[in-house]
Write a protein that holds these residues in place. Structure first.
Motif, PDB file in Angstrom:
ATOM      1  N   SER A  90       0.850  -1.191   0.000  1.00 22.53           N
ATOM      2  CA  SER A  90       0.000   0.000   0.000  1.00 22.53           C
ATOM      3  C   SER A  90       0.882   1.236   0.000  1.00 22.53           C
ATOM      4  O   SER A  90       1.973   1.246   0.588  1.00 22.53           O
ATOM      5  N   ALA A 136       0.383   3.777   1.571  1.00 20.85           N
ATOM      6  CA  ALA A 136       0.411   4.338   2.924  1.00 20.85           C
ATOM      7  C   ALA A 136       1.425   3.624   3.815  1.00 20.85           C
ATOM      8  O   ALA A 136       1.771   4.118   4.879  1.00 20.85           O
ATOM      9  N   ILE A 137       1.900   2.457   3.373  1.00 20.03           N
ATOM     10  CA  ILE A 137       2.846   1.683   4.181  1.00 20.03           C
ATOM     11  C   ILE A 137       4.173   1.578   3.451  1.00 20.03           C
ATOM     12  O   ILE A 137       4.276   0.934   2.400  1.00 20.03           O
ATOM     13  N   GLU A 138       5.207   2.204   3.987  1.00 15.72           N
ATOM     14  CA  GLU A 138       6.521   2.142   3.359  1.00 15.72           C
ATOM     15  C   GLU A 138       7.186   0.809   3.678  1.00 15.72           C
ATOM     16  O   GLU A 138       7.039   0.276   4.780  1.00 15.72           O
TER      17      GLU A 138
END
Length: 436
Positions: A186, A188-190
């Protein structure tokens, strides 16, 4: 999320999805005013004062402590409704076998319930009334986390037991679970860096080592990526003690119990015989280490035949440096040295030994991971790139040292293309799991 075997509720993953503050619970002695109407006391149940004690050495406890009595806040059900906006759907943090986890709010000092948006956030796990094993897991959480205190264990702040309603109140972990960071693709998730993965592995290892070094050893029994939660600084904390067991006593090497846990993580001797050893946890830790190295799930039916079970597929490659490079998560490329990766693979292999006697203790695992973290050697590829860049600049003629604009004016369309991204190793990291 891993599929579980054993009783229905062994798939208790709700706590793994909620994201932590560091405020310690205020004191209300559960032995004085807690009764659930079922004849169970959080401090006088299966884990009594004489049974559950810490070893004398500070080193053994690894910066943690076992409290003489549970130190928890007791809430009414109306408190819980107020704190969660009456369990509204927009307060849901996650859903699992135990029930649903909601975002709640409490006062930072007193832990009294407050209006949403006031005070600090907590995670409130509400038992599903239809759960068959729910009370046992709820009881285990209160028994263990009510008395265990360690920086790498999630804090249980309080509970509610009113009529048929059973709830648990935990510190809030803002970064969520390790599982989400490893496998959820995602924006939003590194992706987790090599350094962060090591930090998380070390924290989780310290938490397990603390459990194993208490005088009455605690066997966690369900170690997996979804049960490792991360605070705002990526400090790892082990959550969900619903399946935890006290270890063997006297001259016994194991306890025999009904097989429960998550496929892909459970140690082979436990799955096959029901014999649970302290070092059965070490095997589960090895599986999670393998997931962190490869970026792949322990079980994934979307992978080709022969590759569904990560340990069976990848374990033979861990001792081969050339093959090891091919299975490492491409998202960490250039972040670690060959020496660091080799040592990480070696300790993973030791954790995954078939015979529990041959596995290291979690304290030994922690020491090795800390040694790997201390390696400051640069990856060889980075060194070569740096040397090549320096050499190339030194060989440039005055004409070739033109400004970027002048150079770009003569570039062909082909030379202006963006650099190619590093090739992935071609593995699919889907979410499908299989049951044994």
């Amino acid at each position: 999320m891993g599929n579980c075997f054993g009783a229905k509720l062994s798939n208790s993953k709700s706590s793994s999805t909620y994201p932590s503050f560091s405020t310690r619970a205020s004191t209300i002695d559960t032995s004085k005013n807690y009764s659930n109407g079922l004849g169970y006391s959080a401090t006088s149940g299966s884990i009594g004062h004489s049974q559950f004690s810490a070893a004398a050495s500070d080193d053994t406890c690894l910066n943690g402590e076992i409290l003489p009595i549970a130190n928890l806040k007791i809430y009414s059900f109306s408190d819980m409704k107020f704190s969660t906006k009456n369990f509204k759907s927009d307060s849901v943090l996650g859903i699992g076998g135990f029930g649903t986890v909601y975002k709640g709010w409490v006062d930072e000092k007193t832990l009294a319930p407050t209006k949403a948006g006031t005070g600090m956030i907590v995670a409130i796990k509400k038992l599903n009334a239809e759960s068959t094993q729910g009370f046992e897991e709820w009881q285990s959480e209160v028994s263990f986390l009510g008395r265990l205190s360690h920086p790498n264990l999630v804090k249980l702040l309080g509970y509610c037991s009113e009529e048929k309603e059973l709830l648990l109140v935990y510190e809030f972990m803002p970064k969520g679970s390790l599982e989400n960071h490893l496998f959820r693709r995602s924006a939003a998730i590194e992706p987790l860096s090599w350094d962060l993965r090591l930090k998380i592995a070390i924290g989780a290892a310290r938490g397990l080592a603390f459990l194993h070094t208490s005088e009455k050893k605690v066997i966690y029994r369900d170690f997996k990526a979804s049960n490792i939660l991360l605070d705002g600084n990526y400090n790892a904390k082990i959550s969900d003690f619903g399946l935890a067991k006290l270890g063997p006593s006297g001259s016994n090497s194991h306890v025999t119990t009904r097989v429960m846990g998550t496929y892909g993580y459970a140690a082979p001797e436990y799955v096959e015989t029901g014999h649970l050893y302290v070092k059965s946890d070490v095997y589960g830790f090895g599986v999670v280490l393998l997931e962190m190295l490869t970026g792949l799930r322990a079980l994934d039916t979307k992978r080709p035949n022969g590759r569904e079970k990560l340990v069976e597929w990848v374990k033979p490659m861990l001792s081969n440096k050339r093959k090891l490079k091919s299975i490492m998560d491409a998202r960490m490329e250039g972040q670690y040295s060959s020496k660091a990766a080799t040592l990480a693979a070696q300790i993973t292999l030791k954790c995954l030994e078939g015979d529990p006697k041959n596995r290291p203790s979690m304290k030994e695992v922690t020491n090795v991971l800390e040694q790997i973290e201390a390696i400051k050697e640069k990856p060889k590829e980075s060194i070569r790139k740096s040397e090549h860049s320096s050499s190339h600049q030194n060989r440039q003629s005055p004409r070739s040292r033109q400004s970027p604009r002048q150079t770009n004016d003569r570039e062909s369309p082909r030379s202006r293309q963006s650099p190619r991204k590093p090739n992935d190793h071609g593995f699919s990291a889907g979410s499908g799991n299989i049951m044994r």
